[in-house]
Design a protein around this motif. Structure first.
Motif, mmCIF file in Angstrom:
data_model
loop_
_atom_site.group_PDB
_atom_site.id
_atom_site.type_symbol
_atom_site.label_atom_id
_atom_site.label_comp_id
_atom_site.label_asym_id
_atom_site.label_seq_id
_atom_site.Cartn_x
_atom_site.Cartn_y
_atom_site.Cartn_z
ATOM 1 N N PHE A 123 12.329 7.087 -9.220
ATOM 2 C CA PHE A 123 11.187 6.503 -9.994
ATOM 3 C C PHE A 123 11.278 6.334 -11.420
ATOM 4 O O PHE A 123 10.604 5.933 -12.308
ATOM 5 C CB PHE A 123 9.823 7.536 -9.679
ATOM 6 N N VAL A 169 7.580 10.655 -1.300
ATOM 7 C CA VAL A 169 7.950 11.914 -2.398
ATOM 8 C C VAL A 169 6.750 12.421 -2.947
ATOM 9 O O VAL A 169 5.702 11.880 -3.154
ATOM 10 C CB VAL A 169 8.623 11.175 -3.697
ATOM 11 N N LEU A 193 4.944 5.336 -12.633
ATOM 12 C CA LEU A 193 4.556 6.084 -11.556
ATOM 13 C C LEU A 193 3.316 5.562 -10.955
ATOM 14 O O LEU A 193 3.257 5.266 -9.603
ATOM 15 C CB LEU A 193 4.530 7.571 -11.839
ATOM 16 N N ILE A 197 2.010 3.554 -6.920
ATOM 17 C CA ILE A 197 1.269 3.885 -5.949
ATOM 18 C C ILE A 197 0.792 2.520 -5.177
ATOM 19 O O ILE A 197 0.167 1.440 -5.936
ATOM 20 C CB ILE A 197 0.192 4.542 -6.586
ATOM 21 N N VAL A 202 6.784 3.213 -0.316
ATOM 22 C CA VAL A 202 6.475 4.426 -1.271
ATOM 23 C C VAL A 202 5.031 5.188 -0.869
ATOM 24 O O VAL A 202 4.129 4.441 -0.740
ATOM 25 C CB VAL A 202 6.405 3.982 -2.572
ATOM 26 N N LEU A 204 3.415 8.361 -2.704
ATOM 27 C CA LEU A 204 3.674 9.265 -3.719
ATOM 28 C C LEU A 204 2.545 10.162 -3.714
ATOM 29 O O LEU A 204 1.366 10.017 -3.987
ATOM 30 C CB LEU A 204 3.663 8.570 -5.398
ATOM 31 N N HIS A 262 -3.060 11.689 -2.853
ATOM 32 C CA HIS A 262 -2.493 10.252 -2.707
ATOM 33 C C HIS A 262 -3.445 9.236 -3.256
ATOM 34 O O HIS A 262 -4.757 9.631 -3.452
ATOM 35 C CB HIS A 262 -2.109 10.218 -1.173
#
Length: 280
Positions: A123, A169, A193, A197, A202, A204, A262
């Motif tokens: 990332f 992750v 980052l 999302i 992905v 995260l 999340h």
């Protein structure tokens, strides 16, 4: 003999000693059963001699635990492949290691990872990656091929946009506040980052400071397709492919994930970390 090989050989010796003592045997008794000189038992247990596969079979039988033979053979096969000295691997610089990672990620469908102290390379922005690689080259006293390594690390990120890939992750919130780079670089990294999302490849999760947890985070690790776990310490990289190890790290990841937030909640944690850099 390399330090990483020797340490792994000593670890095998510890396991051999455990089997012998659990069987209630002295070293001399086991040597007599195996028709070996007594010194061979001592050398194997203390990591001064590398066992042959047949030695491990005989040891397991001598201890009355023939079912342990396959595990001992697996440990033997892993002497050189599972424990690798970072200093030796970095002798040619960071570039070759990053290139190897590109191949590893391309061959992997599902990655599960946890990092406690740093934004993971998957990332990272180029500037954030550059700062870390420079620091690593300095501390390890290795060739500085920073730009080559940065480009390879960015190529690894191409898998983030490949259909069918999944990158799950978890980050400890403390990693969002550490400053291994200039403040403006960290601000851009946090923005990066936030932008990941919602990407369908992905997931995260962020464990907020003060979150209720069923275990305490210890170190970062990466699980590749339930076939390999990679753990990096300051001096060593561990590559674990034993099913029991993989299952253990999987259970740890699940518990860490239970403590993570999340989606919109993760966005709020990122915004909190980004707030000191609001004007950047």
């Amino acid at each position: 003999m390399s330090t990483d090989y020797q340490r792994a050989r000593e670890s095998l010796g510890v396991r051999l000693r455990e089997l012998r003592t659990e069987a209630g045997l002295t070293g001399r008794q086991l040597a007599e059963h195996c028709h070996w000189p007594h010194s061979k038992v001592s050398k194997l247990e203390n990591g001064r001699q590398t066992a042959a596969p047949e030695d491990l079979d005989e040891w397991a039988r001598g201890c009355g635990t023939p079912e342990e033979a396959e595990d001992l053979r697996r440990r033997l096969r892993g002497l050189e492949t599972h424990v690798q000295s970072l200093r030796r691997r970095l002798a040619a610089g960071h570039g070759p290691i990053q290139e190897q990672s590109v191949v590893e990620y391309r061959e992997t469908r599902v990655v599960r990872a946890y990092e406690a102290t740093v934004i993971p390379g998957l990332f990272q922005t180029p500037d954030y990656a550059r700062a870390l690689l420079i620091h690593n080259a300095e501390i390890h006293q290795t060739p500085r091929d920073t730009e080559v390594a940065v480009r390879a690390r960015m190529r690894r990120q191409e898998t983030l946009y490949e259909r069918g890939k999944h990158h799950r992750v978890i980050l400890w919130e403390g990693a969002l506040h550490a400053l291994p780079c200039a403040p403006e670089i960290l601000a851009a990294q946090l923005d990066r980052l936030a932008g990941l999302i919602g990407l369908d490849t992905v997931s995260l999760g962020i464990i907020p400071l003060g979150a209720s947890m069923s275990l305490t985070p210890k170190h970062g690790f990466w699980i590749f397709d339930e076939r390999l776990v990679r753990v990096e310490t300051i001096s060593t990289e561990l590559r674990l492919d034993d099913p029991a190890d993989i299952a253990l790290y999987g259970r740890v990841w699940d518990r860490l994930n239970d403590a993570a937030v999340h989606g919109s909640e993760a966005h709020r944690v990122l915004a909190r970390a980004r707030r000191p850099f609001a004007v950047m």
